[in-house]
Design a protein around this motif. Structure first.
Motif, PDB file in Angstrom:
ATOM      1  N   MET A   5     -94.183   6.570  26.902  1.00 47.59           N
ATOM      2  CA  MET A   5     -93.095   5.679  26.549  1.00 47.59           C
ATOM      3  C   MET A   5     -93.301   5.322  25.084  1.00 47.59           C
ATOM      4  SD  MET A   5     -92.522   2.964  29.613  1.00 47.59           S
ATOM      5  CE  MET A   5     -94.242   2.732  30.029  1.00 47.59           C
ATOM      6  N   LEU A   6     -92.297   5.534  24.293  1.00 49.61           N
ATOM      7  CA  LEU A   6     -92.403   5.227  22.871  1.00 49.61           C
ATOM      8  C   LEU A   6     -91.537   4.037  22.519  1.00 49.61           C
ATOM      9  CD1 LEU A   6     -93.138   6.122  19.852  1.00 49.61           C
ATOM     10  CD2 LEU A   6     -90.924   7.273  19.911  1.00 49.61           C
ATOM     11  N   CYS A   7     -92.137   3.031  21.947  1.00 50.95           N
ATOM     12  CA  CYS A   7     -91.348   1.879  21.506  1.00 50.95           C
ATOM     13  C   CYS A   7     -90.714   2.211  20.163  1.00 50.95           C
ATOM     14  CB  CYS A   7     -92.222   0.638  21.380  1.00 50.95           C
ATOM     15  SG  CYS A   7     -91.281  -0.778  20.751  1.00 50.95           S
ATOM     16  N   THR A  15     -87.966   6.513  25.660  1.00 49.89           N
ATOM     17  CA  THR A  15     -87.963   5.640  24.487  1.00 49.89           C
ATOM     18  C   THR A  15     -87.248   4.335  24.836  1.00 49.89           C
ATOM     19  OG1 THR A  15     -85.961   6.728  23.691  1.00 49.89           O
ATOM     20  CG2 THR A  15     -88.022   7.458  22.739  1.00 49.89           C
ATOM     21  N   GLY A  16     -87.552   3.311  24.092  1.00 46.17           N
ATOM     22  CA  GLY A  16     -86.961   2.005  24.352  1.00 46.17           C
ATOM     23  C   GLY A  16     -87.763   0.972  23.598  1.00 46.17           C
ATOM     24  N   THR A  17     -87.809  -0.230  24.122  1.00 48.20           N
ATOM     25  CA  THR A  17     -88.598  -1.260  23.458  1.00 48.20           C
ATOM     26  C   THR A  17     -89.642  -1.824  24.411  1.00 48.20           C
ATOM     27  OG1 THR A  17     -86.757  -2.733  23.969  1.00 48.20           O
ATOM     28  CG2 THR A  17     -86.962  -2.014  21.703  1.00 48.20           C
ATOM     29  N   CYS A  18     -90.826  -1.994  23.885  1.00 51.21           N
ATOM     30  CA  CYS A  18     -91.928  -2.462  24.717  1.00 51.21           C
ATOM     31  C   CYS A  18     -91.826  -3.964  24.970  1.00 51.21           C
ATOM     32  CB  CYS A  18     -93.255  -2.135  24.052  1.00 51.21           C
ATOM     33  SG  CYS A  18     -93.608  -3.127  22.594  1.00 51.21           S
ATOM     34  N   SER A  19     -92.702  -4.458  25.831  1.00 51.81           N
ATOM     35  CA  SER A  19     -92.609  -5.861  26.232  1.00 51.81           C
ATOM     36  C   SER A  19     -92.778  -6.809  25.045  1.00 51.81           C
ATOM     37  CB  SER A  19     -93.653  -6.171  27.301  1.00 51.81           C
ATOM     38  OG  SER A  19     -94.928  -5.751  26.871  1.00 51.81           O
ATOM     39  N   TYR A  64     -93.841  -1.918  33.523  1.00 54.11           N
ATOM     40  CA  TYR A  64     -94.401  -2.084  32.181  1.00 54.11           C
ATOM     41  C   TYR A  64     -93.595  -3.047  31.310  1.00 54.11           C
ATOM     42  CZ  TYR A  64     -97.248   2.028  33.255  1.00 54.11           C
ATOM     43  OH  TYR A  64     -98.119   2.913  33.819  1.00 54.11           O
ATOM     44  N   SER A  65     -92.607  -3.696  31.925  1.00 56.73           N
ATOM     45  CA  SER A  65     -91.691  -4.535  31.154  1.00 56.73           C
ATOM     46  C   SER A  65     -91.180  -3.792  29.931  1.00 56.73           C
ATOM     47  CB  SER A  65     -92.377  -5.811  30.681  1.00 56.73           C
ATOM     48  OG  SER A  65     -92.979  -6.475  31.743  1.00 56.73           O
ATOM     49  N   PHE A  66     -90.855  -2.564  30.155  1.00 57.74           N
ATOM     50  CA  PHE A  66     -90.397  -1.728  29.049  1.00 57.74           C
ATOM     51  C   PHE A  66     -88.900  -1.520  29.192  1.00 57.74           C
ATOM     52  CE2 PHE A  66     -89.747   2.088  26.586  1.00 57.74           C
ATOM     53  CZ  PHE A  66     -90.683   1.995  25.562  1.00 57.74           C
ATOM     54  N   ASN A  67     -88.208  -1.789  28.108  1.00 54.41           N
ATOM     55  CA  ASN A  67     -86.763  -1.680  28.138  1.00 54.41           C
ATOM     56  C   ASN A  67     -86.327  -0.258  27.781  1.00 54.41           C
ATOM     57  OD1 ASN A  67     -83.937  -2.236  27.635  1.00 54.41           O
ATOM     58  ND2 ASN A  67     -84.606  -4.388  27.614  1.00 54.41           N
ATOM     59  N   ILE A  68     -86.016   0.523  28.777  1.00 51.08           N
ATOM     60  CA  ILE A  68     -85.692   1.931  28.530  1.00 51.08           C
ATOM     61  C   ILE A  68     -84.301   2.118  27.955  1.00 51.08           C
ATOM     62  CG2 ILE A  68     -85.335   4.174  29.628  1.00 51.08           C
ATOM     63  CD1 ILE A  68     -87.437   3.423  31.681  1.00 51.08           C
ATOM     64  N   SER A  69     -84.259   2.791  26.814  1.00 50.07           N
ATOM     65  CA  SER A  69     -82.938   3.077  26.249  1.00 50.07           C
ATOM     66  C   SER A  69     -82.589   4.542  26.377  1.00 50.07           C
ATOM     67  CB  SER A  69     -82.888   2.655  24.782  1.00 50.07           C
ATOM     68  OG  SER A  69     -83.813   3.413  24.031  1.00 50.07           O
ATOM     69  N   ASN A  70     -83.607   5.346  26.546  1.00 51.15           N
ATOM     70  CA  ASN A  70     -83.386   6.772  26.576  1.00 51.15           C
ATOM     71  C   ASN A  70     -84.546   7.464  27.276  1.00 51.15           C
ATOM     72  OD1 ASN A  70     -81.997   9.122  25.967  1.00 51.15           O
ATOM     73  ND2 ASN A  70     -81.611   8.440  23.862  1.00 51.15           N
ATOM     74  N   HIS A  71     -84.269   8.611  27.839  1.00 47.75           N
ATOM     75  CA  HIS A  71     -85.369   9.373  28.423  1.00 47.75           C
ATOM     76  C   HIS A  71     -85.029  10.848  28.394  1.00 47.75           C
ATOM     77  CE1 HIS A  71     -82.650   9.116  31.887  1.00 47.75           C
ATOM     78  NE2 HIS A  71     -83.180  10.279  32.226  1.00 47.75           N
ATOM     79  N   SER A  85     -89.311  -6.746  22.927  1.00 45.81           N
ATOM     80  CA  SER A  85     -87.982  -7.118  23.447  1.00 45.81           C
ATOM     81  C   SER A  85     -87.947  -8.497  24.059  1.00 45.81           C
ATOM     82  CB  SER A  85     -87.501  -6.069  24.441  1.00 45.81           C
ATOM     83  OG  SER A  85     -88.417  -5.925  25.501  1.00 45.81           O
TER      84      SER A  85
END
Lengths: 137, 137
Positions: A90-92, A130-134, B118-125, A137
DNA sequence: TAGCTTATTGCGAAAAATTTGCAATAAGGA
DNA sequence: TCCTTATTGCAAATTTTTCGCAATAAGCTA
């Protein structure tokens, strides 16, 4: 020992274990995140020539020692599953942190289903998020 | 109409709709498989300068018109989900054919689970599969 | 351990890919 | 139709990747 496997693989293929190859392998092994080729060229420029880096990265890839992952804008290199347990990233997109995670049984099942549906023999797969990490965000 | 969306997006961002941009967009739209930058440079070299291709591909990416996919050795460019329905790829490492497939509900659920964990906000995959296709195996 | 074979390296330079500055062009609003 | 300025083409600079070749060193053999 992980390095042993690497050494064995080389000798099995009539390839020599050089200090340059060991250096490169260790650089990859010790990195918490995938590296760009450029990263590797720079990190080893004190003792390795760029052509040596390129040639060996190609070799590593052929041997299945490494694979390329596409996180963000450019692809990066990391040790492959045989040398590091299979995982995804997972890439922030904000702070650039890379989080590794392991895949679920559900995903494996799903891949199996897809494989059957298309009569496609899956040898490898990658899942990149991809997205934003805790923190961000 | 898919082209309309593109035009609107440009004008919203104070960007001009040039024939060069339209050409590039269409080239991507009409391609059944993702293209390398080099593919695009060559395909359009009759009327577009390479620098125009590079500059606009950067722009497209920023605008979210395209994204890069990593199938095989090099990454490639294709229209993103807003312009082409979301899908994934299977690459046959033998004959090079690229098969598109749509993701399952299971995968979506799984991503959702990961996101929460992971409290990760996914925008893309992206999910890329390699192996051998039915013809080759 | 020394000697031999040849895979591998470093070096220098070439080739390929990507970026940049700037003057000329053309999109699109007034 | 005119005007402003985003965009293009061109030419050249950078950066990235590849390559040939002589020098080096890995690792097998005696």
């Amino acid at each position: 020992m992980i390095g042993e496997k690497f050494k064995t693989l080389l000798s099995k293929n009539n390839l020599r274990l050089t200090s340059e190859r060991m250096r490169l392998f260790n650089e990859l092994k010790d990195s918490p995140a995938p590296l760009t080729i450029n990263n590797l060229v720079k990190r080893t420029s004190d003792t390795l020539d760029q052509s040596t880096v390129y040639r060996n990265l190609d070799l590593f890839e052929e041997l299945g020692v490494t694979h390329r992952v596409y996180t963000g804008w450019k692809y990066k290199v990391e040790l492959s599953d045989s040398f590091k347990s299979h995982h995804h990233h997972m890439l922030c997109s904000n702070c650039g942190v890379v989080i590794e995670f392991h895949e679920s049984k559900e995903l494996i099942k799903d891949l199996d289903r897809i494989s059957k549906k298309y009569s496609f023999n899956i040898s490898n797969h990658s899942l990149e998020i991809t997205g934003t990490c805790s923190n961000c965000s």
